[in-house]
Design a protein around this motif. Structure first.
Motif, PDB file in Angstrom:
ATOM      1  N   LYS A  38      48.735 -37.142  27.129  1.00 18.79           N
ATOM      2  CA  LYS A  38      49.275 -35.943  27.738  1.00 18.79           C
ATOM      3  C   LYS A  38      50.139 -36.353  28.920  1.00 18.79           C
ATOM      4  O   LYS A  38      49.723 -37.119  29.785  1.00 18.79           O
ATOM      5  N   PHE A  39      51.354 -35.849  28.903  1.00 14.17           N
ATOM      6  CA  PHE A  39      52.316 -36.174  29.946  1.00 14.17           C
ATOM      7  C   PHE A  39      52.535 -34.958  30.838  1.00 14.17           C
ATOM      8  O   PHE A  39      52.426 -33.810  30.392  1.00 14.17           O
ATOM      9  N   PRO A  40      52.880 -35.191  32.065  1.00 16.45           N
ATOM     10  CA  PRO A  40      53.167 -34.064  32.965  1.00 16.45           C
ATOM     11  C   PRO A  40      54.456 -33.361  32.549  1.00 16.45           C
ATOM     12  O   PRO A  40      55.299 -33.939  31.863  1.00 16.45           O
ATOM     13  N   PRO A  41      54.628 -32.132  32.928  1.00 19.01           N
ATOM     14  CA  PRO A  41      55.838 -31.392  32.530  1.00 19.01           C
ATOM     15  C   PRO A  41      57.083 -31.952  33.198  1.00 19.01           C
ATOM     16  O   PRO A  41      57.027 -32.682  34.195  1.00 19.01           O
ATOM     17  N   TYR A  42      58.194 -31.603  32.613  1.00 21.23           N
ATOM     18  CA  TYR A  42      59.496 -32.050  33.108  1.00 21.23           C
ATOM     19  C   TYR A  42      59.745 -31.452  34.493  1.00 21.23           C
ATOM     20  O   TYR A  42      59.508 -30.262  34.735  1.00 21.23           O
ATOM     21  N   THR A  43      60.240 -32.296  35.411  1.00 23.45           N
ATOM     22  CA  THR A  43      60.434 -31.871  36.803  1.00 23.45           C
ATOM     23  C   THR A  43      61.811 -31.277  37.049  1.00 23.45           C
ATOM     24  O   THR A  43      62.017 -30.615  38.071  1.00 23.45           O
ATOM     25  N   GLY A  44      62.753 -31.530  36.163  1.00 25.99           N
ATOM     26  CA  GLY A  44      64.105 -31.020  36.353  1.00 25.99           C
ATOM     27  C   GLY A  44      65.058 -32.027  36.929  1.00 25.99           C
ATOM     28  O   GLY A  44      66.275 -31.772  36.993  1.00 25.99           O
ATOM     29  N   PHE A  45      64.583 -33.189  37.361  1.00 25.32           N
ATOM     30  CA  PHE A  45      65.439 -34.242  37.906  1.00 25.32           C
ATOM     31  C   PHE A  45      65.785 -35.223  36.795  1.00 25.32           C
ATOM     32  O   PHE A  45      64.906 -35.778  36.129  1.00 25.32           O
ATOM     33  N   GLY A  46      67.059 -35.460  36.612  1.00 22.77           N
ATOM     34  CA  GLY A  46      67.485 -36.375  35.572  1.00 22.77           C
ATOM     35  C   GLY A  46      67.286 -35.765  34.195  1.00 22.77           C
ATOM     36  O   GLY A  46      66.988 -34.580  34.030  1.00 22.77           O
ATOM     37  N   GLU A  71      65.402 -35.466  30.415  1.00 21.76           N
ATOM     38  CA  GLU A  71      64.001 -35.436  29.996  1.00 21.76           C
ATOM     39  C   GLU A  71      63.527 -36.804  29.526  1.00 21.76           C
ATOM     40  O   GLU A  71      62.371 -37.181  29.765  1.00 21.76           O
ATOM     41  N   GLU A  72      64.392 -37.542  28.881  1.00 22.60           N
ATOM     42  CA  GLU A  72      64.000 -38.861  28.389  1.00 22.60           C
ATOM     43  C   GLU A  72      63.718 -39.827  29.537  1.00 22.60           C
ATOM     44  O   GLU A  72      62.752 -40.594  29.508  1.00 22.60           O
ATOM     45  N   ASP A  73      64.593 -39.810  30.572  1.00 29.42           N
ATOM     46  CA  ASP A  73      64.377 -40.701  31.715  1.00 29.42           C
ATOM     47  C   ASP A  73      63.112 -40.331  32.478  1.00 29.42           C
ATOM     48  O   ASP A  73      62.371 -41.208  32.953  1.00 29.42           O
ATOM     49  N   SER A  74      62.852 -39.052  32.618  1.00 25.91           N
ATOM     50  CA  SER A  74      61.622 -38.645  33.308  1.00 25.91           C
ATOM     51  C   SER A  74      60.391 -39.049  32.515  1.00 25.91           C
ATOM     52  O   SER A  74      59.362 -39.423  33.092  1.00 25.91           O
ATOM     53  N   LEU A  75      60.480 -38.992  31.183  1.00 27.35           N
ATOM     54  CA  LEU A  75      59.343 -39.389  30.356  1.00 27.35           C
ATOM     55  C   LEU A  75      59.097 -40.889  30.449  1.00 27.35           C
ATOM     56  O   LEU A  75      57.943 -41.329  30.416  1.00 27.35           O
ATOM     57  N   ARG A  76      60.152 -41.695  30.583  1.00 24.50           N
ATOM     58  CA  ARG A  76      59.969 -43.149  30.678  1.00 24.50           C
ATOM     59  C   ARG A  76      59.203 -43.527  31.938  1.00 24.50           C
ATOM     60  O   ARG A  76      58.488 -44.528  31.948  1.00 24.50           O
TER      61      ARG A  76
END
Length: 736
Positions: A375-383, A385-390
């Motif tokens: 389980k990953f945290p939700p997208y923060t809106g910065f950058g 979605e792929e970079d935030s997931l990495r």
């Protein structure tokens, strides 16, 4: 001198193989017998014979009863034994009731053996010592006391048994003779240390010649997952039939982290009960070699012998081919290895030799581990979605890796753009934006999309780039969520589809020629471009086939068998009641379209060739004609097309393959031959110049995302509707 000492002549005689003194005279004075003279006892113990009464020594001469006996002697002074069993032979001479006891000689016994009691009459033990032993005192399984020593009789010979039965003695059952424990140990020791024996040979040549090169292969599994850091390891076991040896290799999967070892177990015999222990070199061997001592002589000869009894040999049981079957566990030096499967040769070998029919294999693969959902945290809106997931996957964030293989396969190269272009209009309620037209480009290499609005003069709109190249999300998705967003795919684009691009709704009206061809060549991704799928919808209306034909015939009053695109589309939409979409109508129209004359004028081709030749300053036409004359052996002034093409290639004529091929086809006759003089004269731009081509006035593209050429709203001009009706409804043409 007494009368019993009176001398009489005597000589030595033998009785029952015993030497005795025998007198030559009659009894002495007073009837006293001489020394060694035999007399008949007063009370005889023998059965009387029938007929003449003869003396007993004559009747029973050389007849002896033989008994087997033993004596238990205590041995108080030795640690090796507490008692000793000594075996004796008791002889009872019937002629004079004498007894002799002999002890058979035992080699290296250390005891005085032979005649233990010499032959004479033996008195009974006290208090009956005034009487002597007779034949009635002897029997099987009884004790006899001679001079204080107890002899235990356990057996006699056949003559003795027969004689005792005749005189009325009831024989006891035979007794048991115990074995001397010391002699047993000594005999075993002597048997082991006896080096003299014939040399034995191990016949391994026959097995080697019969099974050389034949190997049984098994696929195995060693489950070491119970130990710390252990896992399941796949092995390959090879059993060599030539010498019954085993070798094991490990199948190391990719990226397992293990070092690539050549052998898991080197080729050797595999013991069943391993590990057996640590032994000195030479202890485990088939033959035991003894050194023969040659003595202290100067010319001594040392030799070697094989140990007959293999003293100290270690017996180990090794695995044979009969022990290896699918589903069994074998001990590989303390590791339990499961045989899971075998190859075809192994199956045929066991079927022929042992009659095995069941070769059901066992899976070596480990059961799938339970998948743990991350389980990953939700997208923060910065950058992105792929970079935030990495940044949530590892401690050190790494950049997102796009599909490089797809990029290389679907990227633009040469004349292949790999870009799908659609002509669309904006669906809106604003009157000022209803007539706005757009070009939507979809890039197959990275699934990006761009929207461009052609510039129209005096329209009041700026035009230009409406949306730069970017991946567009599908509408209706949550922005701040843990999962990656879904983006618009190429399969969602077709003529007649409505596309939502960041809140703007577009209707796709048409596509360029490359897009239509690409969709028709990839019908698995674009089903609406499949002609079979579209015709199947028309075949479902077979009940209305006559009405459909009448409608098309009414639209063609001149019976030209063709219809223009707009008329064809309106009729098809009406008869199908909207079951077909615009993309399917375009697919059917393109399939049954009337081919257009796409041939280029020969003058245009020559003008294009002159332009290429001028740029490269190519003027070597006389040399080309000379080579053609040399090739023309029959002097017909013509050569085959392939020869002209070969000469142009060898002379490096600066023309592309397509242009050269089109020019040759224009000068080619029915026999595929070309007049080379006229061909090269036409290409001579100095002798026969052509007017320069005027380029069409196209608007220049400002960037690669811009497609300024507007597609024609009519994909094809005319359609052969009668061929369509024949293929769908099998309707024949009616004469007017």
């Amino acid at each position: 001198v007494g009368k019993e000492k009176f001398h009489k002549s005597q000589h030595w005689g033998f009785c029952n193989n015993v030497r005795m003194l025998v007198s030559d005279e009659k009894p002495g004075i007073g009837g006293v017998p001489l020394i060694g003279q035999k007399i008949k006892p007063k009370y005889g113990a023998y059965p009387k014979g029938e007929g003449i009464d003869v003396p007993s020594w004559v009747a029973f001469d050389k007849q002896v009863l033989s008994f087997d006996a033993y004596v238990e002697d205590e041995v108080p002074d030795k640690n090796q034994e507490n008692y000793r069993i000594r075996y004796y032979k008791i002889y009872f001479y019937l002629e004079d009731d004498t007894i002799q006891v002999n002890e058979p000689e035992v080699k290296n016994s250390g005891l005085p053996q032979g005649t233990f009691i010499r032959r004479h009459r033996i008195s009974l033990p006290p208090p009956d010592d005034d009487q002597f032993y007779t034949v009635y005192h002897f029997n099987i399984n009884t004790d006899i006391v001679f001079y204080g020593r107890t002899f235990k009789i356990y057996e006699c010979d056949a003559f003795t048994k027969n004689f005792l039965k005749k005189i009325g003695v009831k024989l006891n059952p035979p007794g048991h003779c115990p074995e001397d424990p010391y002699m047993k140990v000594r005999r075993e020791k002597l048997d082991y240390v006896d080096p003299f024996r014939p040399y034995e040979s191990f016949d391994t040549l026959k097995q080697f010649l019969q099974y050389d090169g034949k190997v049984l292969r098994f696929f195995c599994l060693w489950d070491d997952s119970d130990s710390l850091f252990g896992d399941r390891r796949e092995l390959v076991l090879n059993y060599f039939l030539s010498d019954d040896t085993v070798e094991i290799k490990e199948v190391i999967p990719h990226n397992s982290g293990r070092d690539a070892m050549s052998w898991f177990l080197r080729r050797s015999k595999l013991p069943k009960h391993g590990p057996p222990g640590i032994y000195q070199p030479g202890q485990i061997t088939d033959r035991a070699v003894l050194n023969v001592y040659g003595g202290l002589a100067e010319k001594r000869v040392d030799g070697y012998l094989l140990d007959k009894y293999k003293l100290g040999k270690l017996d180990q049981e090794y695995y044979k081919d009969s022990d290896l079957t699918i589903g069994t566990y074998i001990n590989v030096w303390g590791r339990k290895v499961l045989l899971c499967d075998c190859d075809e040769f192994t199956k045929s070998y066991f079927k022929a030799k042992y009659g095995v029919e069941n070769f059901t294999s066992i899976s070596c693969k480990a059961p799938p581990l339970p998948k743990i959902e991350r389980k990953f945290p939700p997208y923060t809106g910065f950058g992105s979605e792929e970079d935030s997931l990495r940044s949530c996957i590892g401690l050190v964030p790494t950049p997102y890796q796009r599909n490089f293989k797809k990029f290389m396969e679907e990227d633009s190269y040469g004349n292949v753009s790999n870009i799908l272009r659609f002509f669309a209009k904006l669906i809106t309620d604003k009157c000022t934006e209803v007539d706005r037209m757009f070009v939507i480009s979809y890039f197959l290499s990275d699934d990006t999309l761009s929207v461009f609005e052609p510039i129209e003069r005096n329209s009041g709109l700026t035009g230009g780039m409406f949306l730069k190249r970017i991946r567009v999300k599908r509408p209706g998705q949550e922005i701040f969520k843990s999962e990656l967003s879904e983006y618009i795919k190429s399969e969602e684009l077709y003529v007649g589809a409505k596309l939502n691009v960041n809140g703007y709704l577009f209707l796709l009206l048409n596509a360029d020629e490359y897009t239509l061809n690409y969709m028709e060549n990839n019908t698995n991704r674009f089903p609406f471009s499949s002609i079979e799928f579209a015709l199947q919808k028309l075949k479902d209306l077979e009940s209305k086939s006559k009405d459909i034909k009448q409608v098309f015939a009414a639209a063609d009053p001149r019976h030209t068998k063709v219809l223009d695109y707009n008329t064809f589309r309106d009729l098809l939409m009406n008869v199908t009641s909207g079951r077909l979409i615009d993309q399917e109508v375009i697919t059917i129209a393109r399939h049954y379209r009337v081919p257009e004359d796409m041939s280029t004028d020969v003058n245009i081709l020559i003008a294009q060739a002159h332009e290429k030749l001028k740029k490269n300053i190519f003027e070597n036409f006389d040399r080309l004609i000379f080579n053609c004359v040399y090739e023309d052996r029959e002097k017909k002034h013509v050569l085959p097309t392939k020869d002209i093409q070969r000469l142009c290639k060898s002379s490096r004529l600066p023309l592309s393959d397509d242009l050269l091929r089109n020019l040759l086809s224009r000068f080619e006759d029915s026999e595929h031959q070309i007049n080379y003089e006229s061909f090269f004269s036409a290409l001579n731009w100095r002798m026969n110049p052509m007017p320069e081509l005027s380029a069409p006035s196209y608007l220049k593209e400002k960037c690669e995302d811009v497609w300024l050429r507007m597609p024609s709203p009519i994909p094809v001009k005319f359609i052969r509707y009668l061929d369509l009706l024949k293929d769908v409804f099998a309707l024949e043409e009616e004469e007017p």
